[in-house]
Design a protein around this motif. Sequence first.
Motif, PDB file in Angstrom:
ATOM      1  N   TYR A  61      71.828 109.064  56.529  1.00 36.70           N
ATOM      2  CA  TYR A  61      71.891 107.651  56.162  1.00 36.70           C
ATOM      3  C   TYR A  61      71.120 107.356  54.883  1.00 36.70           C
ATOM      4  N   LYS A  62      71.800 106.586  54.008  1.00 34.25           N
ATOM      5  CA  LYS A  62      71.145 106.078  52.785  1.00 34.25           C
ATOM      6  C   LYS A  62      70.740 104.628  53.006  1.00 34.25           C
ATOM      7  N   GLU A  63      69.955 104.107  52.078  1.00 28.60           N
ATOM      8  CA  GLU A  63      69.480 102.721  52.171  1.00 28.60           C
ATOM      9  C   GLU A  63      70.642 101.722  52.162  1.00 28.60           C
ATOM     10  N   ILE A  64      71.756 102.082  51.517  1.00 28.06           N
ATOM     11  CA  ILE A  64      72.879 101.133  51.405  1.00 28.06           C
ATOM     12  C   ILE A  64      73.753 101.127  52.661  1.00 28.06           C
TER      13      ILE A  64
ATOM     14  N   LEU B 100      64.152 120.714  75.607  1.00 30.43           N
ATOM     15  CA  LEU B 100      64.344 119.984  74.345  1.00 30.43           C
ATOM     16  C   LEU B 100      65.828 119.915  73.994  1.00 30.43           C
ATOM     17  N   PHE B 101      66.202 118.787  73.370  1.00 31.58           N
ATOM     18  CA  PHE B 101      67.612 118.543  73.053  1.00 31.58           C
ATOM     19  C   PHE B 101      68.109 119.455  71.926  1.00 31.58           C
ATOM     20  N   VAL B 102      69.270 120.054  72.165  1.00 32.19           N
ATOM     21  CA  VAL B 102      69.915 120.820  71.086  1.00 32.19           C
ATOM     22  C   VAL B 102      70.828 119.913  70.264  1.00 32.19           C
ATOM     23  N   ASP B 103      71.098 118.705  70.804  1.00 32.01           N
ATOM     24  CA  ASP B 103      72.079 117.831  70.150  1.00 32.01           C
ATOM     25  C   ASP B 103      71.448 116.534  69.638  1.00 32.01           C
ATOM     26  N   GLU B 104      70.140 116.560  69.353  1.00 26.50           N
ATOM     27  CA  GLU B 104      69.511 115.379  68.759  1.00 26.50           C
ATOM     28  C   GLU B 104      68.817 115.819  67.474  1.00 26.50           C
ATOM     29  N   PHE B 105      69.242 115.206  66.354  1.00 27.07           N
ATOM     30  CA  PHE B 105      68.767 115.671  65.044  1.00 27.07           C
ATOM     31  C   PHE B 105      67.960 114.592  64.331  1.00 27.07           C
ATOM     32  N   ARG B 106      66.895 115.040  63.680  1.00 25.73           N
ATOM     33  CA  ARG B 106      66.032 114.142  62.933  1.00 25.73           C
ATOM     34  C   ARG B 106      65.635 114.830  61.618  1.00 25.73           C
ATOM     35  N   THR B 107      64.997 114.046  60.716  1.00 24.24           N
ATOM     36  CA  THR B 107      64.440 114.625  59.478  1.00 24.24           C
ATOM     37  C   THR B 107      62.926 114.357  59.493  1.00 24.24           C
TER      38      THR B 107
ATOM     39  N   ILE C 185      63.511 101.569  51.519  1.00 22.35           N
ATOM     40  CA  ILE C 185      63.364 102.968  51.094  1.00 22.35           C
ATOM     41  C   ILE C 185      63.308 103.858  52.338  1.00 22.35           C
ATOM     42  N   HIS C 186      63.957 105.014  52.260  1.00 21.01           N
ATOM     43  CA  HIS C 186      63.916 105.988  53.362  1.00 21.01           C
ATOM     44  C   HIS C 186      62.870 107.049  53.054  1.00 21.01           C
ATOM     45  N   LEU C 187      61.979 107.312  54.023  1.00 22.35           N
ATOM     46  CA  LEU C 187      60.910 108.306  53.822  1.00 22.35           C
ATOM     47  C   LEU C 187      61.061 109.494  54.775  1.00 22.35           C
ATOM     48  N   GLY C 188      62.284 109.975  54.887  1.00 17.72           N
ATOM     49  CA  GLY C 188      62.541 111.137  55.744  1.00 17.72           C
ATOM     50  C   GLY C 188      62.123 112.434  55.075  1.00 17.72           C
ATOM     51  N   GLY C 189      62.156 113.511  55.860  1.00 19.03           N
ATOM     52  CA  GLY C 189      61.842 114.823  55.325  1.00 19.03           C
ATOM     53  C   GLY C 189      63.067 115.458  54.687  1.00 19.03           C
ATOM     54  N   LYS C 190      62.887 116.706  54.225  1.00 19.88           N
ATOM     55  CA  LYS C 190      63.988 117.370  53.521  1.00 19.88           C
ATOM     56  C   LYS C 190      64.850 118.208  54.447  1.00 19.88           C
TER      57      LYS C 190
ATOM     58  N   MET D  17      67.172 108.037  80.182  1.00 22.17           N
ATOM     59  CA  MET D  17      66.008 107.295  79.700  1.00 22.17           C
ATOM     60  C   MET D  17      66.362 105.823  79.562  1.00 22.17           C
ATOM     61  N   ALA D  18      65.328 104.966  79.577  1.00 23.69           N
ATOM     62  CA  ALA D  18      65.593 103.517  79.517  1.00 23.69           C
ATOM     63  C   ALA D  18      66.338 103.143  78.238  1.00 23.69           C
ATOM     64  N   ALA D  19      65.878 103.667  77.110  1.00 29.13           N
ATOM     65  CA  ALA D  19      66.491 103.296  75.825  1.00 29.13           C
ATOM     66  C   ALA D  19      67.519 104.343  75.417  1.00 29.13           C
ATOM     67  N   PRO D  20      68.749 103.926  75.089  1.00 30.25           N
ATOM     68  CA  PRO D  20      69.729 104.886  74.563  1.00 30.25           C
ATOM     69  C   PRO D  20      69.190 105.522  73.277  1.00 30.25           C
ATOM     70  N   ARG D  21      69.544 106.804  73.063  1.00 30.56           N
ATOM     71  CA  ARG D  21      69.003 107.521  71.905  1.00 30.56           C
ATOM     72  C   ARG D  21      70.130 107.938  70.972  1.00 30.56           C
ATOM     73  N   PRO D  22      70.036 107.606  69.689  1.00 30.42           N
ATOM     74  CA  PRO D  22      71.065 108.072  68.757  1.00 30.42           C
ATOM     75  C   PRO D  22      71.003 109.582  68.579  1.00 30.42           C
ATOM     76  N   ILE D  23      72.175 110.183  68.386  1.00 26.20           N
ATOM     77  CA  ILE D  23      72.284 111.640  68.265  1.00 26.20           C
ATOM     78  C   ILE D  23      71.639 112.157  66.976  1.00 26.20           C
ATOM     79  N   ASP D  24      72.026 111.563  65.857  1.00 24.92           N
ATOM     80  CA  ASP D  24      71.581 112.118  64.572  1.00 24.92           C
ATOM     81  C   ASP D  24      71.255 110.976  63.605  1.00 24.92           C
ATOM     82  N   VAL D  25      69.962 110.694  63.457  1.00 25.25           N
ATOM     83  CA  VAL D  25      69.561 109.647  62.512  1.00 25.25           C
ATOM     84  C   VAL D  25      68.846 110.266  61.305  1.00 25.25           C
ATOM     85  N   SER D  26      69.348 111.426  60.881  1.00 23.40           N
ATOM     86  CA  SER D  26      68.790 112.054  59.681  1.00 23.40           C
ATOM     87  C   SER D  26      68.891 111.075  58.519  1.00 23.40           C
ATOM     88  N   LEU D  27      67.821 111.012  57.746  1.00 26.39           N
ATOM     89  CA  LEU D  27      67.778 110.096  56.603  1.00 26.39           C
ATOM     90  C   LEU D  27      68.044 110.852  55.308  1.00 26.39           C
ATOM     91  N   ASP D  28      68.823 110.234  54.438  1.00 23.27           N
ATOM     92  CA  ASP D  28      68.950 110.721  53.065  1.00 23.27           C
ATOM     93  C   ASP D  28      67.879 109.991  52.265  1.00 23.27           C
TER      94      ASP D  28
END
Length: 294
Positions: free
Chosen positions: A123-126, A188-195, A217-222, A255-266
């Motif tokens: 995901y980008k800022e736009i 640990l989840f094999v299908d949940e991705f983060r940066t 601004i997105h402050l994710g990792g590389k 879990m109480a809150a649904p969790r997005p699969i992949d919220v990797s940030l650009d």
Amino acid sequence: MKKLLVTGASGFLGWHICQLANRNWEVYGTYFYHTLEISNVKMLKVDLVNFSELKQVFNEIKPEAVIHTAALSQPNYCQNNPQESYTINVNVPSNIAGLCADNLIPCVFTSTDLVFDGLNAPYKEIDPVCPINIYGEHKVMAEQKMLEEYPQTAVCRMPLMFGAATPTASSFIQPFIQTLQQGKELNLFVDEFRTPVSGTTAAKGLLLALEKVNGLIHLGGKERISRYEFGRLLIEVFQLPAAGLKACRQEDVKMAAPRPIDVSLDSSKAFALGYQPLPLREELEALVRQSSGG
Ligand SMILES: NC(=O)c1ccc[n+]([C@@H]2O[C@H](COP(=O)([O-])OP(=O)(O)OC[C@H]3O[C@@H](n4cnc5c(N)ncnc54)[C@H](OP(=O)(O)O)[C@@H]3O)[C@@H](O)[C@H]2O)c1
């Protein structure tokens, strides 16, 4: 030195910001339930929900910049306590933006990658926001209200963060390490991705945003990584017993809150401004050296 107010200094990220910021700023840090001392930081007990208390802090200290990290940061808790979440995660940041606008001082806000649904990463800022849990919804509302109150606010979307435990807070890696060291099972989840980034890297990014950013601004990792692969890397670098690590899928755990699969940030916009997250292995190796006093 100029005065910087860091809300949530007793939290994981706020503490890491204080460690860096006190070199160049006169830092005032707030806490509420968790009393603590931080060297070269003036600590204040403030209930941020109480507007007159908050206003008094601005009137008395006269901060020249604010980084607002205080929040209810656990999505499951927010899902079960939506009113409390709204008060702390929407009203408080909106009030802080208003006070920063009144004083014309830089205002930095810590939002989240959970403003996205996880179906169109990276995901980008736009990209349009589309939260799937209450925590994410409230962060979106906070972003919008802050930018209405004060368009110069730097709204920083933070990724998953890890790092050394602070005197009053920890990150997700401490329970992982403890579970494995006790020989227990760690699923640990094999299908949940983060940066992800370390708390120190995130703090550097926020201090950069304070100087250079107005708006989103997105402050994710590389690196984009699954929770399971992160666990494997942690085992390797920290030389932990590997037997307990098990792969599972999001659908296996309710879990109480649904969790997005992949919220990797650009985060290329931040990289172009000089934000430089290190490779995850190097970040973790630095934590090992730190924990062994090196
Ligand atoms: N951790 C992550 O991986 C992550 C990822 C994305 C975004 N974020 C965002 O980054 C920010 C920092 O997260 P974190 O993990 O450092 O949070 P944290 O460790 O849970 O700390 C939360 C802080 O908020 C303070 N707080 C809560 N309610 C308060 C109130 N009514 N008045 C005053 N202070 C109050 C707490 O103070 P006391 O404990 O002293 O009461 C604590 O200092 C949050 O905005 C979070 O939503 C975090």
